[in-house]
Design an enzyme around this catalytic site. Sequence first.
Site, PDB file in Angstrom:
ATOM      1  N   HIS A 146       3.870  -7.675  13.624  1.00 34.92           N
ATOM      2  CA  HIS A 146       5.081  -6.862  13.480  1.00 34.92           C
ATOM      3  C   HIS A 146       4.942  -6.052  12.201  1.00 34.92           C
ATOM      4  CE1 HIS A 146       9.329  -5.783  14.148  1.00 34.92           C
ATOM      5  NE2 HIS A 146       9.339  -5.668  12.836  1.00 34.92           N
ATOM      6  N   CYS A 147       5.082  -4.736  12.320  1.00 36.13           N
ATOM      7  CA  CYS A 147       4.855  -3.835  11.185  1.00 36.13           C
ATOM      8  C   CYS A 147       6.180  -3.243  10.722  1.00 36.13           C
ATOM      9  CB  CYS A 147       3.887  -2.722  11.595  1.00 36.13           C
ATOM     10  SG  CYS A 147       3.463  -1.595  10.255  1.00 36.13           S
ATOM     11  N   VAL A 148       6.579  -3.557   9.493  1.00 31.30           N
ATOM     12  CA  VAL A 148       7.842  -3.028   8.972  1.00 31.30           C
ATOM     13  C   VAL A 148       7.748  -1.528   8.715  1.00 31.30           C
ATOM     14  CG1 VAL A 148       8.543  -5.212   7.935  1.00 31.30           C
ATOM     15  CG2 VAL A 148       7.176  -3.599   6.592  1.00 31.30           C
ATOM     16  N   TRP A 149       6.528  -1.016   8.581  1.00 35.24           N
ATOM     17  CA  TRP A 149       6.359   0.424   8.319  1.00 35.24           C
ATOM     18  C   TRP A 149       6.775   1.260   9.527  1.00 35.24           C
ATOM     19  CZ3 TRP A 149       4.961   2.582   3.673  1.00 35.24           C
ATOM     20  CH2 TRP A 149       4.466   1.708   2.698  1.00 35.24           C
TER      21      TRP A 149
ATOM     22  N   ASN B  89       8.611  -1.763  14.345  1.00 40.43           N
ATOM     23  CA  ASN B  89       8.218  -2.103  15.701  1.00 40.43           C
ATOM     24  C   ASN B  89       7.071  -3.107  15.657  1.00 40.43           C
ATOM     25  OD1 ASN B  89       8.199  -2.068  18.481  1.00 40.43           O
ATOM     26  ND2 ASN B  89       7.477   0.043  18.679  1.00 40.43           N
TER      27      ASN B  89
END
Length: 305
Positions: free
Chosen positions: A148-151, A154
């Site tokens: 899971h990528c906070v950048w 998504n």
Amino acid sequence: MAWNVFKFCSALRALGSIMILFVIGIIGFTYYALVLVNYGPSLLLGGLDSFIALLVLALFHFLLVMVLWSYFSVVVTDPGGVPPGWRPELDIEKGDGNEAAIAEASPLSVGDSSSHIVRHCRKCNQYKPPRSHHCSVCGRCILKMDHHCVWVVNCVGARNYKSFLLFLFYTFLETTVVAVSLFPAFLVFFTDGDDEITVSLGSLAATFIAFILNIAFALSVLGFLIMHIMLVARNTTTIEAYEKYTTPNSPYDLGRKANFEQVFGRDKMYWLVPLYTEEDMKRLPALGGLDFRSRLEESEPLQSL
């Protein structure tokens, strides 16, 4: 008891929204420093300076379009969720024993994401396809979940992993081009003679900050890019690579060519854009995240000869 960061899932979602604004802010600041402060005005000088400025600006804008296209493709593309009511297919001819496993499956029957046994998600209360993983931030199981990528606010999974890799690739190229282009102006910041400085201190400071930011991003993104290139070459994910400390090597490693195609497709014209052809989506079920062939399945035709 181990500290669980996913207790703060709602905070992570809010952080992701802030990170999108942060990314846009960095891009806007870089655009100001490179285009408006340095190379835009050089277009009016004529001669070699204008030619170099034209080349730099053309390359910068092309890479910028690809960065934004790839980035927002990761943001808006569903990484792939488990279809409602999905159940593992039974291979009766092979007698693999899945019938009993499915009948006895309970919320406690779990396994690593690359295993071939029937897996059940305790949180979603449904069966989990191979290579899927439950994301506590998204609140659902993601097909071929990488992380899971906070950048991008998504998950990175089967259906947007290619876009994520292209985002890393084009970001590295873009930040490298910016750093190299701003390097001469960056050196001016350290000059002792006032006669050589022809821009305002504000413009000089913007150039200095943009150079530092872009070279820092180029180096950090390069590390992530190399890591994911290695993962693609072995047909594994970040989560599966972690699981390998206690489980065998990935059974889905079919060789570098086949592994590459399961992420980028077979049509070479689409390798560098965050899209797939309809033909690739039909002939490569792995792109959808539900059907993955293993080394054992690939070798079965040879064993029967």
